[in-house]
Design an enzyme around this catalytic site. Structure first.
Site, PDB file in Angstrom:
ATOM      1  N   GLY A  98      15.021   4.125  11.991  1.00 51.07           N
ATOM      2  CA  GLY A  98      13.338   4.064  11.977  1.00 51.07           C
ATOM      3  C   GLY A  98      12.910   4.056  12.897  1.00 51.07           C
ATOM      4  O   GLY A  98      11.419   3.198  13.142  1.00 51.07           O
TER       5      GLY A  98
ATOM      6  N   ARG B  24       8.002   5.563  17.936  1.00 52.21           N
ATOM      7  CA  ARG B  24       8.005   4.595  17.487  1.00 52.21           C
ATOM      8  C   ARG B  24       8.215   3.127  16.322  1.00 52.21           C
ATOM      9  O   ARG B  24       9.107   3.930  15.773  1.00 52.21           O
ATOM     10  CB  ARG B  24       6.059   5.140  16.371  1.00 52.21           C
ATOM     11  CG  ARG B  24       6.289   5.174  15.127  1.00 52.21           C
ATOM     12  CD  ARG B  24       6.313   4.560  13.884  1.00 52.21           C
ATOM     13  NE  ARG B  24       6.434   4.868  13.164  1.00 52.21           N
ATOM     14  CZ  ARG B  24       8.289   4.155  12.369  1.00 52.21           C
ATOM     15  NH1 ARG B  24       9.053   4.091  13.043  1.00 52.21           N
ATOM     16  NH2 ARG B  24       8.322   4.636  11.552  1.00 52.21           N
TER      17      ARG B  24
ATOM     18  N   ASP C 245       3.313   7.755  11.416  1.00 55.71           N
ATOM     19  CA  ASP C 245       4.407   8.837  12.440  1.00 55.71           C
ATOM     20  C   ASP C 245       3.683   9.563  13.421  1.00 55.71           C
ATOM     21  O   ASP C 245       3.728   9.891  14.298  1.00 55.71           O
ATOM     22  CB  ASP C 245       5.749   8.793  11.624  1.00 55.71           C
ATOM     23  CG  ASP C 245       5.604   8.213  10.975  1.00 55.71           C
ATOM     24  OD1 ASP C 245       5.432   6.758  10.979  1.00 55.71           O
ATOM     25  OD2 ASP C 245       7.374   8.385   9.614  1.00 55.71           O
TER      26      ASP C 245
ATOM     27  N   ASP D 217       0.072   3.472   5.160  1.00 54.84           N
ATOM     28  CA  ASP D 217      -0.617   4.207   4.877  1.00 54.84           C
ATOM     29  C   ASP D 217      -1.138   5.091   4.090  1.00 54.84           C
ATOM     30  O   ASP D 217      -2.438   6.049   3.420  1.00 54.84           O
ATOM     31  CB  ASP D 217      -0.075   5.105   6.510  1.00 54.84           C
ATOM     32  CG  ASP D 217       1.603   5.443   6.251  1.00 54.84           C
ATOM     33  OD1 ASP D 217       1.699   5.069   5.096  1.00 54.84           O
ATOM     34  OD2 ASP D 217       2.319   6.040   6.906  1.00 54.84           O
TER      35      ASP D 217
ATOM     36  N   LYS E 257      17.609  10.263   5.544  1.00 53.22           N
ATOM     37  CA  LYS E 257      17.081  10.641   4.948  1.00 53.22           C
ATOM     38  C   LYS E 257      17.797  11.657   4.038  1.00 53.22           C
ATOM     39  O   LYS E 257      16.743  12.327   3.877  1.00 53.22           O
ATOM     40  CB  LYS E 257      15.659  11.517   5.433  1.00 53.22           C
ATOM     41  CG  LYS E 257      14.780  10.984   6.769  1.00 53.22           C
ATOM     42  CD  LYS E 257      13.730  11.014   5.563  1.00 53.22           C
ATOM     43  CE  LYS E 257      12.308   9.659   6.347  1.00 53.22           C
ATOM     44  NZ  LYS E 257      11.992  10.251   7.522  1.00 53.22           N
TER      45      LYS E 257
ATOM     46  N   GLU F  26       3.332  -2.265   6.988  1.00 57.88           N
ATOM     47  CA  GLU F  26       3.876  -1.249   6.726  1.00 57.88           C
ATOM     48  C   GLU F  26       3.720  -0.653   5.024  1.00 57.88           C
ATOM     49  O   GLU F  26       3.185  -1.515   4.236  1.00 57.88           O
ATOM     50  CB  GLU F  26       5.247  -2.325   6.075  1.00 57.88           C
ATOM     51  CG  GLU F  26       6.898  -1.219   6.446  1.00 57.88           C
ATOM     52  CD  GLU F  26       6.842  -1.116   8.534  1.00 57.88           C
ATOM     53  OE1 GLU F  26       6.098   0.340   8.538  1.00 57.88           O
ATOM     54  OE2 GLU F  26       6.843  -1.308   9.140  1.00 57.88           O
ATOM     55  N   HIS F  27       3.896   0.606   4.649  1.00 50.45           N
ATOM     56  CA  HIS F  27       3.692   1.331   3.423  1.00 50.45           C
ATOM     57  C   HIS F  27       2.313   1.392   3.102  1.00 50.45           C
ATOM     58  O   HIS F  27       2.197   0.839   2.209  1.00 50.45           O
ATOM     59  CB  HIS F  27       4.490   1.165   2.112  1.00 50.45           C
ATOM     60  CG  HIS F  27       5.928   0.544   2.858  1.00 50.45           C
ATOM     61  ND1 HIS F  27       6.628   1.841   2.220  1.00 50.45           N
ATOM     62  CD2 HIS F  27       7.306   0.703   3.660  1.00 50.45           C
ATOM     63  CE1 HIS F  27       7.937   2.773   2.453  1.00 50.45           C
ATOM     64  NE2 HIS F  27       8.113   1.965   2.753  1.00 50.45           N
TER      65      HIS F  27
ATOM     66  N   SER G 289      10.884   6.753  13.289  1.00 48.37           N
ATOM     67  CA  SER G 289      10.606   7.742  13.468  1.00 48.37           C
ATOM     68  C   SER G 289      11.170   9.278  14.054  1.00 48.37           C
ATOM     69  O   SER G 289       9.769   9.745  15.081  1.00 48.37           O
ATOM     70  CB  SER G 289       8.944   7.416  13.558  1.00 48.37           C
ATOM     71  OG  SER G 289       7.813   8.655  13.425  1.00 48.37           O
ATOM     72  N   SER G 290      12.230   9.410  14.916  1.00 48.65           N
ATOM     73  CA  SER G 290      12.638  10.403  15.201  1.00 48.65           C
ATOM     74  C   SER G 290      12.321  11.983  14.434  1.00 48.65           C
ATOM     75  O   SER G 290      12.074  13.072  15.195  1.00 48.65           O
ATOM     76  CB  SER G 290      13.759  10.355  15.526  1.00 48.65           C
ATOM     77  OG  SER G 290      14.818  10.719  14.019  1.00 48.65           O
TER      78      SER G 290
END
Ligand code: GLA
Length: 456
Positions: free
Chosen positions: A130, A31, A177, A40, A221, A37-38, A132-133
């Protein structure tokens, strides 16, 4: 459904690896977040799109309770584990953790007699970009596991379960995500609200595309990136505690966004005054927070600065920037609402302006941009993007630009020349050397459908 050459090849490879045919092929898209942003995890809306790059899985059911996973990308080593609601986590960054997160949560939550699976992963969604894998991997694994076991779970319920399930890997993310991966729809952005998850389709402007460009700063991450990300939800938890201690709402707020919903304590549109009054300081120490909330420093640490590993988050050298974080979150939620309106009117130009404002706020108030991302969004705008911003968690990864279809080639060429060939080569040659530029790092997309699976 007719199978493409790649899929036939995967079916052959699966059969060679596992000695049987796969039963299903699952696909889960990445996505880009257009705006919000930030917000959710604070219970406030976001507006992402699913993109036509996916993680795919060929899967079959086993008769025992072991899960075997393999990947056509040799960097991701084969792995296996037993199903339970308490699966031990592998070391940070190991891809198997995302599969475990899905299986762990499904068996913990549904307590069905699930059987194991053989799964071969492939696909074209770049990792650590970034896009969202990680959540696509979690959703792809969950759908594989459910489909192989002959079960069905409502998409909204599954998205919510996996948002929670992904905390298994240590990130304290919200639900965006997983939700967009399940609920994406061609030609539409999706406005998502949380707690509980709700979705609304918003038409994406006709004759426009999103140009996606990787800054080349990897947002993996790792422990460090996890800490930088998790510090933001922690600062928002501190903000919430301060509101509860200073405004005494009848129903204490669970999260920052609760001050914008009608539960007897709604600050309405006056968030600027509210932030000024509630968070007058530029920076807060642990002692400052403790004296406002009436707790000890130990209980502030325990209640708000927790991590999954049990080691509390260190206090940042600059202190907690609670005022700036709250200002970003509350203003960003307003920008999402405005974006829905302008997009419903087909007003791409106004939406571009909101994207630019969002980027500024992400950079100056939320501290999640980098010099590279700031340069990249500038280049996109210079070459004709109506608006440009970082997308996703930040600290690296991709920037996106809203671009008229007719200008896509111009913007992409501009990014190639002015960003990769000029800026990166002169300012960050280390990033080019370690990461050969290729087209998977610069592309244009339109909104795509969410996750699905087919019988083989
Ligand atoms: C990551 C998280 C999401 C969201 C974004 C920032 O992608 O997984 O839940 O918080 O960062 O908007």
């Amino acid at each position: 459904m007719s199978r493409d050459i790649k899929e036939n090849y995967i079916i052959k490879q699966f059969t060679a690896e596992f000695n049987e045919q796969p039963a299903f092929i699952v696909r889960a898209p990445g996505r880009v977040n257009l705006i919000g942003e930030h917000t959710d995890y604070n219970g406030l809306p976001v507006m992402p799109i699913a993109i036509p790059y996916t993680i795919k899985v060929a899967v079959s059911l086993r008769t025992d309770n072991r899960v075997y996973i393999k990947n056509t990308d040799y960097r991701f080593k084969p792995s296996s584990f037993d199903i339970s609601g308490d699966i031990p986590v592998s070391e940070a960054g190991d891809w198997s953790n995302y599969v475990k997160a899905a299986v762990n949560e499904l068996s913990r939550r549904y307590k069905t007699e699930f059987k194991g699976m053989n799964a071969l992963y492939y696909g074209d969604l770049p990792s650590s970009a970034g896009l969202s894998s990680s959540s696509a991997l979690v959703i792809a694994s969950a759908l594989s596991f459910i489909a192989a076991n002959g079960q069905r779970i409502d998409p909204v319920e599954l998205a919510e379960a996996m948002a929670y399930g992904e905390h298994y890997v240590g990130t304290q993310g919200g639900g965006m995500d997983q939700a967009i991966c399940m609920l994406g729809r061609k030609n539409n952005a999706v406005k998502l609200d949380f707690f509980p998850l709700r979705h609304q389709y918003v038409p994406f402007p006709e004759n426009h595309s999103i140009v996606v460009a990787h800054s080349l700063v990897r947002a993996a991450k790792t422990e460090n990136a996890l800490l930088s990300y998790n510090r933001r939800p922690a600062e928002c938890r501190l903000a919430t505690a301060i509101i509860n201690a200073t405004h005494h709402p009848a129903i204490p707020l669970k999260r920052l966004g609760d001050c914008c919903i009608d539960n007897g304590f709604d600050i309405g549109d006056s968030y600027l005054d509210f932030v000024d009054q509630t968070f007058p300081e530029k920076s807060y120490s642990l002692e400052d927070v403790a004296s406002i909330t009436g707790e000890t420093c130990e209980s502030v640490t325990k209640n708000y600065l927790y991590t999954r590993s049990g080691v509390p988050m260190p206090v940042p050298p600059e202190g907690f920037l609670i005022r700036q974080r709250a200002l970003h979150v509350l203003s960003e939620a307003h920008r999402v609402e405005e974006s829905v309106q302008v997009m419903e009117n087909g007003d791409a130009k106004s939406f571009g302006i909101l994207m630019n404002r969002s980027h500024k706020s992400c950079d100056e108030l939320y501290g999640i941009s980098t010099p590279e991302l700031n340069t990249l969004v500038g280049v996109m705008r210079d070459y004709g993007a109506l608006g440009a911003r970082l997308t996703g968690a930040g600290f690296g990864g991709c920037a996106i630009g809203l671009v008229r279809d007719d200008d896509v080639a111009k913007v992409m060429n501009g990014v190639r020349e002015a960003y990769y060939k000029t800026y990166i080569r002169s300012k960050r040659p280390d990033l080019m050397a370690s990461d050969e530029f290729d087209d998977s790092l610069l592309f244009s997309v339109k909104p795509a459908d969410g996750a699905s699976y087919d019988k083989v």
